[in-house]
Motif scaffolding. Structure first.
Motif, PDB file in Angstrom:
ATOM      1  N   ASP A 144      -2.273   5.884   1.969  1.00  0.00           N
ATOM      2  CA  ASP A 144      -1.619   4.714   1.380  1.00  0.00           C
ATOM      3  C   ASP A 144      -2.698   3.708   0.985  1.00  0.00           C
ATOM      4  OD1 ASP A 144       0.787   5.883   1.911  1.00  0.00           O
ATOM      5  OD2 ASP A 144       1.288   4.614   3.617  1.00  0.00           O
ATOM      6  N   ASP A 155       6.607   7.698  -5.583  1.00  0.00           N
ATOM      7  CA  ASP A 155       5.619   6.789  -6.167  1.00  0.00           C
ATOM      8  C   ASP A 155       5.082   7.388  -7.452  1.00  0.00           C
ATOM      9  OD1 ASP A 155       5.075   4.840  -3.734  1.00  0.00           O
ATOM     10  OD2 ASP A 155       5.030   6.875  -2.932  1.00  0.00           O
ATOM     11  N   LYS A 205       0.868  -1.181   0.000  1.00  0.00           N
ATOM     12  CA  LYS A 205       0.000   0.000   0.000  1.00  0.00           C
ATOM     13  C   LYS A 205       0.898   1.222   0.000  1.00  0.00           C
ATOM     14  CE  LYS A 205      -3.524  -2.492   2.679  1.00  0.00           C
ATOM     15  NZ  LYS A 205      -4.543  -2.654   1.655  1.00  0.00           N
ATOM     16  N   ARG A 206       0.733   2.052  -1.036  1.00  0.00           N
ATOM     17  CA  ARG A 206       1.612   3.214  -1.177  1.00  0.00           C
ATOM     18  C   ARG A 206       0.782   4.487  -1.362  1.00  0.00           C
ATOM     19  NH1 ARG A 206       7.139   1.523  -1.832  1.00  0.00           N
ATOM     20  NH2 ARG A 206       7.576   3.740  -2.071  1.00  0.00           N
ATOM     21  N   GLN A 207       1.422   5.586  -1.060  1.00  0.00           N
ATOM     22  CA  GLN A 207       0.756   6.877  -1.189  1.00  0.00           C
ATOM     23  C   GLN A 207       0.317   7.065  -2.640  1.00  0.00           C
ATOM     24  OE1 GLN A 207       2.909  10.798  -0.684  1.00  0.00           O
ATOM     25  NE2 GLN A 207       2.060  10.586   1.375  1.00  0.00           N
TER      26      GLN A 207
END
Length: 785
Positions: free
Chosen positions: A581, A690, A472-474
């Motif tokens: 995220d 990202d 889970k990323r920004q």
């Protein structure tokens, strides 16, 4: 004298009669003994024999098969036996002919035991002209199914042979000749995880058994003699395997299955392998399969067999029908493989020790880097193994990370994946792997929720963490459509409405925000007004913040939840710029709701599960809910079409020319020339950590993320690190391949407009003042207080 001769003659006659009697007694005893031995064997006195039930259902480990939506085998789950049985009708005639000609030419004439062949073998052994055994195909099958490897003990070996004969005759009564041949092909271990003919055909030649040609069939039949010895792989015994194949071809010519001309021609050819190993770490859709294994684990725990026993994913021969499309999965992986090495080359070029002494990290001092590496060390598989499995102390484990060891490492070489054998400290290898940019990609049919492609990384063997669902990323600007959709839903605003670009400050304590929050635009452009469509296309932060000031963060959070975002989102104004995220999995499902006229479909991975007999054990039930009105969903899509028409996604078009300064590598496969209606959104987070691109056409929604394991490893320059440069090319390459494959029917149509649309979406009449400054594409960088 005459009396003596008569007495002698009578004595000789009696002696001869005595020998005759002894002969017949011995012969009869021998016959009775043989019969008794066979009876004892059939009664189980010489060891356990299979009963009627076991003969009908021999105990063999069957791999569970993962099947794509277009009915191709994606992979199999197995521990030891990678076996998927097939019927006789799926075997090509040349394969059957090769087997009979080589192993048992009178197969269709005997009833399990070939008396002529047996006597010939006995005579050959007595005359020291041993030409091999006389076991029939049925006997060999009996041996593999029930008897096992021949013992070195002579008595035990003879006992095994008797059991083999008895079982062979029973098999002949139980099955047809065709069924016996099919079982024989299905049971044999061809080596290299090729258990059974189907696995062998796929692993050695990359095709199904029915597609094997004559020389391929001959090679596989030749391996029946000894698959360990006749292993065709280059570093094993390709010459011996070829010679054995030629023996099979000679046998086929001898018994007139083929002509001498065909035999001579084929014997001159090479093996022409297409070696395609089948393992849990190799092949297509490896990350999807890992996620599927977790799905199956939960399903097995919740769905026992009728007798209460649990299904075994690796032995019970389940058939798992998935939503993955084999072709689309292949195109997705090819797109990643085409773009990532070129992107990585540029990243490495910018992070040489001379240019960046802290490579691959930026903005970190040595103390911070050491702390980051220590955290990574404790999270590593090496740490877990040494602590839990080997019981090593913390001091011993830490010391082991600084001791050089032999290892295989991942590398891109000449634009392709390779492995390098090297000696390296585990701590150095950790830092090495942290320098790699990683991709994630998921593609889904918005109308059904069926996941069509899933790429959780670039190589499962070396990067096991799945960035589709686990990671889970920004999300950066890809979160902005959630804000716009909420505003459209609440305020009924139009994409053609204009707002000022000027900075806006949301006061402290408003919406629970503890401090004032002021936004900025990346390009520093605050002049004039901008339509909402142009604002989303150019990712204008100040206008998104103005919408947040009108509606508040809580409704946006609630919207995200309805769209399928699972983790908690703090309801603060900063989420407008994409601070949460979120996984690729959740983002694709959320965007699919817009494409599906406001109806959310939970992503579907498995459509049904069958047991080895074809009995349906599971049938999926769709999970859907209404989130938005059809009108709001369409208007949101219309806004996102502007991103591709004139914003950060415009490079998808064939007329995009703003590529000055980009290397050829950064524009992989450009021009992409996608001219059909596309809605999408790019996203770039703080410090270019990202890169995202979410792209939609009416029947396919695809999300792509690119970034390093740690946010401190990233491009310095937005030109390279933005989602339009890192993620969008993968989407473009994938969609281009999908469109070239006409059998997929990926839509090129416009998004369907609601018949009762009341919100204006035609912005062609907007004044020049309303769209001032649209030439500047802004990308937010996450939190901006």
């Amino acid at each position: 004298m005459a009396k003596k001769q008569a007495a002698k003659k009578e004595s000789n006659t009696q002696d001869f009669s005595k020998y005759i009697r002894w002969f017949w007694m011995t012969f009869s005893f021998g016959i009775l003994s043989v019969i008794l031995i066979f009876l004892l064997a059939s009664w189980g006195a010489l060891g356990e024999m299979p009963d009627h039930t076991l003969l009908e259902n021999p105990r063999t480990n069957l791999a569970s098969e993962v099947i794509s939506s277009d009915n191709k085998t994606l992979s199999k789950f197995y521990f030891e036996d990678n076996r998927t049985p097939i019927g006789f009708d799926e075997l090509p005639k040349n394969l059957v002919d090769a087997l009979v000609a080589t192993e048992d030419i009178r197969f269709y004439e005997h009833s399990g035991i070939d008396a002529r062949g047996f006597l010939r073998a006995i005579f050959a052994k007595l005359t020291l002209r041993d030409k091999g055994g006389a076991s029939t195909i049925t006997q060999q099958l009996a041996r593999q199914l029930f008897v096992g490897i021949a013992s070195k003990n002579t008595i035990e070996r003879l006992t095994q042979k008797v059991k083999e004969w008895v079982i062979a005759t029973r098999l002949e009564r139980q099955y047809t000749k065709e069924e016996i041949i099919a079982m024989y092909f299905n049971i044999y271990d061809f080596g290299n995880n090729a258990d059974g003919i189907r696995s062998a055909a796929r692993i050695y030649f990359g095709k199904e058994p029915k597609d094997l040609d004559l020389k391929e069939s001959a090679m596989l039949v030749g391996m029946f003699k000894n698959s360990s010895l006749y292993n065709p792989r280059p570093h094993r015994n390709p010459v011996g395997t070829k010679n054995r194949r030629n023996v099979v071809l000679a046998q086929m010519a001898k018994y007139e299955y083929i002509t001498e001309t065909v035999k001579d021609s084929l014997q001159k050819t090479e093996l022409n392998l297409n070696y395609s190993p089948e393992s849990h770490r190799e092949g297509l859709a490896t990350y999807f399969r890992a996620n599927l294994a977790e799905f199956m684990k939960d399903w097995i725990n919740d769905n026992p067999k009728p007798d209460g026993e649990k299904y075994n994913l690796y032995n019970d021969g389940l058939k798992i029908y998935t939503t993955i499309d084999y072709r689309m999965q292949k195109y997705a992986e090819e797109a990643v493989a085409q773009h990532m090495p070129k992107l990585q080359a540029e990243f490495d070029n910018q992070n040489t020790p001379k240019r960046n002494p802290t490579a691959p990290f930026l903005e970190l001092d040595q103390k911070e880097i050491k702390s980051l590496m220590n955290v990574g060390m404790r999270r590593s598989e090496r740490w877990r193994h040494m602590k839990n499995d080997l019981g090593k102390s913390e001091k011993e484990i830490i010391a082991s990370f600084d001791k050089p060891v032999q290892m295989e490492i991942f590398a891109w070489k000449d634009g392709k994946y390779t492995e390098i054998d090297t000696v390296m400290k585990p701590m150095d290898s950790m830092r090495y792997y942290k320098s790699f940019l990683r991709p994630a990609m998921m593609s889904m049919d918005p109308q059904t929720g069926h996941v069509k492609a899933w790429v959780g990384g670039m190589n499962y063997k070396h990067f096991k963490y799945d960035m589709v669902k686990q990671g889970k990323r920004q999300v950066g600007s890809t979160f902005k459509p959630f804000v716009y959709a909420t505003a459209i839903d609440q305020l009924q605003i139009s994409p053609c409405d204009s707002l000022p670009r000027t900075p806006i400050t949301i006061e402290a304590n408003k919406f629970g925000n503890p401090e004032p929050w002021t936004t900025r635009n990346t390009g520093g452009n605050y002049k004039g007004y901008q339509t909402l469509k142009a604002a989303l296309a150019n990712s204008t932060n100040t206008i998104t913040a103005r919408l947040m000031n009108e509606i508040g963060p809580q409704p946006v959070v609630e919207m995200a939840k309805k769209l399928g975002v699972e983790q908690e989102i703090l309801p603060v104004p900063a989420i407008a710029l994409g601070t949460p995220d979120i996984s690729v999995y959740e983002m694709v499902a959320a965007y699919s709701t817009f494409a599906n006229k406001g109806v959310y479909n939970k992503p579907v991975l498995v459509t049904r599960i069958e047991d080895k007999n074809g009995t349906v054990l599971y049938q999926f039930k769709p999970e859907s809910r209404d989130v938005l009105s059809e009108e709001v969903a369409y208007v949101t899509v219309n806004l996102m079409e502007g991103v591709v028409q004139s914003g950060s996604g415009a490079r998808l078009r064939d007329n995009w020319r703003k590529n000055q300064g980009f290397t050829k590598e950064m524009l992989t496969g450009y021009p992409w020339e996608l001219t059909n209606p596309i809605a999408g959104k790019t996203g770039t987070t703080q410090n270019n950590s990202d890169g995202w691109f979410m792209g939609m056409v009416p029947n396919l929604v695809t999300g792509v993320w690119v970034g390093c394991e740690d946010r401190a490893a990233h491009f310095r320059d937005t030109k390279y690190g933005q989602g339009a440069s890192t993620a969008l090319p993968i989407w473009a390459l994938y969609m281009k391949a999908c469109y070239e494959d006409k059998s997929l029917n990926v839509s090129k149509a416009e998004f369907e407009k609601p018949s009762d649309l009341s919100i204006n979406t035609d912005c062609s009449k907007a004044s020049n003042n309303d769209v001032s400054g649209d030439d500047n594409v802004d990308e937010d960088f996450g939190i901006d207080f």
